[in-house]
Design a protein around this motif. Structure first.
Motif, PDB file in Angstrom:
ATOM      1  N   GLY A 106       0.835  -1.196   0.000  1.00 25.91           N
ATOM      2  CA  GLY A 106       0.000   0.000   0.000  1.00 25.91           C
ATOM      3  C   GLY A 106       0.864   1.237   0.000  1.00 25.91           C
ATOM      4  N   GLY A 107       0.242   2.380  -0.318  1.00 26.61           N
ATOM      5  CA  GLY A 107       0.965   3.647  -0.368  1.00 26.61           C
ATOM      6  C   GLY A 107       0.402   4.658   0.600  1.00 26.61           C
ATOM      7  N   SER A 108       1.257   5.568   1.110  1.00 26.65           N
ATOM      8  CA  SER A 108       0.878   6.620   2.045  1.00 26.65           C
ATOM      9  C   SER A 108       0.388   5.986   3.345  1.00 26.65           C
ATOM     10  CB  SER A 108      -0.185   7.522   1.415  1.00 26.65           C
ATOM     11  OG  SER A 108      -0.360   8.696   2.173  1.00 26.65           O
ATOM     12  N   TYR A 109      -0.870   6.234   3.760  1.00 27.69           N
ATOM     13  CA  TYR A 109      -1.348   5.545   4.959  1.00 27.69           C
ATOM     14  C   TYR A 109      -1.359   4.034   4.722  1.00 27.69           C
ATOM     15  CZ  TYR A 109      -4.083   4.524   9.148  1.00 27.69           C
ATOM     16  OH  TYR A 109      -4.494   4.045  10.376  1.00 27.69           O
ATOM     17  N   GLY A 110      -1.575   3.620   3.476  1.00 27.41           N
ATOM     18  CA  GLY A 110      -1.477   2.199   3.150  1.00 27.41           C
ATOM     19  C   GLY A 110      -0.065   1.674   3.323  1.00 27.41           C
ATOM     20  N   GLY A 111       0.924   2.536   3.060  1.00 31.41           N
ATOM     21  CA  GLY A 111       2.315   2.167   3.322  1.00 31.41           C
ATOM     22  C   GLY A 111       2.582   2.058   4.812  1.00 31.41           C
ATOM     23  N   TYR A 112       2.031   3.016   5.565  1.00 30.60           N
ATOM     24  CA  TYR A 112       2.134   2.961   7.023  1.00 30.60           C
ATOM     25  C   TYR A 112       1.522   1.663   7.551  1.00 30.60           C
ATOM     26  CZ  TYR A 112       0.557   3.813  11.821  1.00 30.60           C
ATOM     27  OH  TYR A 112       0.284   3.689  13.164  1.00 30.60           O
ATOM     28  N   ALA A 170       4.968   1.558   0.188  1.00 27.09           N
ATOM     29  CA  ALA A 170       5.358   2.686  -0.662  1.00 27.09           C
ATOM     30  C   ALA A 170       5.057   3.984   0.075  1.00 27.09           C
ATOM     31  CB  ALA A 170       4.609   2.640  -1.990  1.00 27.09           C
ATOM     32  N   TYR A 171       6.039   4.862   0.137  1.00 24.41           N
ATOM     33  CA  TYR A 171       5.943   6.195   0.752  1.00 24.41           C
ATOM     34  C   TYR A 171       5.023   6.211   1.985  1.00 24.41           C
ATOM     35  CZ  TYR A 171       2.336   6.190  -2.955  1.00 24.41           C
ATOM     36  OH  TYR A 171       1.319   5.853  -3.814  1.00 24.41           O
ATOM     37  N   GLY A 172       5.337   5.328   2.936  1.00 24.66           N
ATOM     38  CA  GLY A 172       4.557   5.233   4.165  1.00 24.66           C
ATOM     39  C   GLY A 172       5.254   5.885   5.347  1.00 24.66           C
ATOM     40  N   MET A 173       4.459   6.423   6.290  1.00 22.28           N
ATOM     41  CA  MET A 173       5.023   7.039   7.486  1.00 22.28           C
ATOM     42  C   MET A 173       5.606   5.955   8.390  1.00 22.28           C
ATOM     43  SD  MET A 173       1.647   8.020   6.730  1.00 22.28           S
ATOM     44  CE  MET A 173       0.614   7.954   8.182  1.00 22.28           C
ATOM     45  N   VAL A 174       6.730   6.244   9.008  1.00 22.48           N
ATOM     46  CA  VAL A 174       7.366   5.245   9.874  1.00 22.48           C
ATOM     47  C   VAL A 174       7.560   5.747  11.303  1.00 22.48           C
ATOM     48  CG1 VAL A 174       8.524   4.179   7.913  1.00 22.48           C
ATOM     49  CG2 VAL A 174       9.742   5.906   9.261  1.00 22.48           C
ATOM     50  N   ASP A 175       7.679   7.063  11.472  1.00 16.38           N
ATOM     51  CA  ASP A 175       7.852   7.664  12.793  1.00 16.38           C
ATOM     52  C   ASP A 175       6.810   8.771  12.908  1.00 16.38           C
ATOM     53  OD1 ASP A 175       8.594   9.302  14.950  1.00 16.38           O
ATOM     54  OD2 ASP A 175      10.710   8.759  14.748  1.00 16.38           O
TER      55      ASP A 175
END
Length: 623
Positions: free
Chosen positions: A480-486, A505-510
């Motif tokens: 998933g991407g963005s929140y889907g990446g998170y 993909a381009y997900g938040m990690v911290d």
């Protein structure tokens, strides 16, 4: 006898050849990522006034460019900017159009003008550090109102651009964002939304003659007015606002008394609406991820169904005479194409073709709706896609988690999904708690609970289909991407035994770092969704995947756009470095000319192919 024997042999060979041909065609070779990626998008269609041509956006060139379709049906590419185009608007007299151009995904939009008669393309703004978007053209075609973040990035205010002098006039100044300006028909007023979090917001009404601004507030401070258009007589403003059930409903605001009245259906979200002086109000409604078109002659009349909910319909546009409508439509097996609807006869004509000759819709995977009860008896809906011509009972599966979280998976064509099913995977789109489309209560259920109940919803769906005997519990991937990446990172850190591979993909990690980075842009939204990292530090730490790298047991394939101003590259750098230092298997792909999402065809092919190969390697038995 020799001739008879030869004839018998020839007949046998012919029958054998036919049998082989039929047998081969029962299970033809799967479509490749390259083939599926040649499928075009056709979107945002608009009639050109005083003409029989239309303008629209298409990616046949590999980028989203401006195209023009003549009455004869001949399409012609207008721009060759090799960038992403959006926000198409056409002057009321049909003399010109304006559109936004995003350079490499950096969200620093410039406003371009297309002179429809001469064909000249002009960059009207050329401001690398500012973004101009959300255009509305005055009825006399001399001015354009828009959003511009001239002082603080991603905190736009409302401006008026004079075409003849090329001068800007700022008409408001606020410490929060002002969006979606709409010009009245007589050119005397502009309305816009002022909101800090996209969840609550007021309507601003600018009286340009008297240089006066009024604020119209919803009765509930947690509600919002989203402006759509002025009524044909300018006496009312048509908006969307949440009703008591938490769904977006059509709402009328008296432009003088500011009296507010909702009307029309309130059982599902209304998505778009147009109001024509001759044909009345047409709108789309989203029913469990499928869109229909509806009609009301006026706000007091009954609702008529024009097209029942099916697939996804967007970009509705009414001809000035009120006799025809344009829209783009798609579903899982039919990619986005432009259609013309005769409003008198309800006859539909497809104007553009998105499919290459070698792609057959019957060989693509249809969206199958499902509805299950989650861990706390909350109803969760979504779609699953099964591979064609696969006989195994326990199949490998991939969950594609949508972003947002305030978004929704719908019945649309998606190249990643179809590429995965062609490769033999079952694909799941799950509208977990926090998704839109099911009312405000459901949308708010993951507030201050990112990676909690929503992650359990995904597990509940997968466990349901494991018990049904459809998928192999040991061969489940997530992406998933963005929140889907998170959520992909959260899945393999908080629920590590369920998944065998992950491709975020381009997900938040911290979440603390993410909040601080986007505080000017997203701060108040973030606080409504998850709280504040100062007062809710324990929650932010607990729901940040970077803090649980040791829990990861599976290989990770990370994708990122170098120009991302939403979830910046350093976020992915951070987790990749941590994975490597903890000796976790990871591969990292960065696209230098992309931002928050991958739009260039060459990059999309690479991204999808790498994802397919990765899941094949980690979820499928070696042959």
């Amino acid at each position: 006898m020799k001739n008879q024997s030869l004839t018998i042999k020839t007949t046998i060979y012919i029958l054998l050849g036919c049998t082989i041909f039929i047998s081969c065609n029962k299970n033809p070779e799967p479509y490749t990522v390259e083939q599926l990626s040649q499928i075009q998008r056709n979107l945002a269609p608009k009639f050109i006034p005083n003409s029989e041509d239309i303008l629209y956006i298409n990616d046949a060139s590999g980028n989203l460019e401006l195209w023009q379709l003549s009455k004869s049906g001949e399409p012609r590419q207008i721009t060759k900017l090799k960038q992403k185009i959006s926000d198409l608007q056409i002057a009321p007299d049909g003399s010109f159009a304006v559109f936004a151009v995003d350079y490499g995904g950096d969200e620093r939009f410039d406003m371009y003008k297309y002179d429809i008669k001469s064909g000249e393309i002009t960059n009207l703004t050329n401001t690398p550090k500012m973004a101009e978007k959300g255009y509305s053209i005055s009825s006399d075609g001399t001015k354009i109102t828009m959003e511009i973040d001239s002082e603080i990035p991603f905190r736009p205010q409302i401006f008026i651009y004079d075409i003849s002098t090329a001068e800007f006039q700022q008409i408001n100044k606020s410490n929060i964002r002002v969006l979606h300006p709409i010009w009245s028909k007589n050119g005397k007023k502009i309305t816009a939304l002022i909101t800090s979090d996209d969840q609550s917001g007021d309507l601003l009404l600018f009286d340009l003659e008297n240089k006066k601004t009024d604020t119209i507030k919803p009765a509930d401070k947690n509600n919002i007015f989203r402006p759509i258009t002025f009524s044909p007589d300018d006496k009312n403003i048509l908006c969307l606002t949440k009703n008591d059930k938490g769904f977006d409903q059509l709402t009328l605001i008296d432009a003088t008394s500011y009296e507010v009245k909702s009307f029309g259906p309130g059982d599902w979200d209304v998505m778009e609406a147009v109001w024509n002086k001759n044909s009345g109000i047409y709108f789309t409604k989203n029913v469990s991820g499928k869109t229909g078109i509806y009609h009301m002659q006026n706000p007091q009349s009954k609702v008529e169904e024009v097209l029942p909910p099916s697939g996804n319909i967007s970009g509705i546009n009414i001809h000035e005479e009120g006799t025809k409508m344009l829209f783009s439509k798609q579903d899982a097996t039919h990619p986005e194409a432009i259609y013309l609807l005769d409003l008198k006869t309800n006859e539909i004509q497809q104007l553009t073709n998105s499919l290459p000759p070698d792609i057959q819709p019957a060989r693509l995977s249809a969206a199958e709706s499902f509805k299950i009860q989650s861990f706390d008896n909350t109803t969760i809906e979504g779609f699953l896609y099964k591979p064609k011509g696969v006989s195994e009972k326990l199949l490998p599966a991939v969950v594609i988690v949508h972003g947002g979280p305030s978004m929704q998976d719908q019945d649309i064509f998606d190249t990643m999904t179809q590429s995965l099913t062609q490769a033999g995977f079952v694909v799941f789109n799950i509208n977990y708690r926090g998704s839109v489309g099911y009312g405000k209560v459901f949308e708010d259920m993951n507030n201050r609970d990112w990676g909690g109940g929503d992650l359990k919803d995904i597990r509940a769906v997968l466990e349901h289909f494991i018990k049904q005997g459809l998928i192999d519990k040991n061969k489940i991937g997530v992406t998933g991407g963005s929140y889907g990446g998170y959520m992909t990172y959260i899945a393999v850190t908080k629920d590590p035994d369920l998944y065998a591979a992950a491709a975020p993909a381009y997900g938040m990690v911290d979440l603390i770092a993410d909040y601080n980075f986007g505080k000017d842009r997203w701060g108040l939204w973030y606080e409504g969704e998850m709280g504040n990292p100062t007062t809710d530090s324990l929650l932010f730490v607990d729901r940040s995947p970077i803090n649980f790298i040791s829990k990861i047991k599976v290989p990770i394939l990370v994708f990122q756009g170098a120009n991302d101003n939403n979830v910046p590259k350093w976020s992915s750098d951070m987790i990749v470095d941590s994975l490597k230092s903890n000796h976790k298997p990871v591969e990292y792909i960065v696209y230098p000319n992309e931002g928050h999402g991958f739009y260039r065809r060459t990059n999309r092919i690479d991204w999808i192919q790498r994802t397919i190969d990765f899941f094949k390697q980690n979820l499928m038995d070696k042959k």
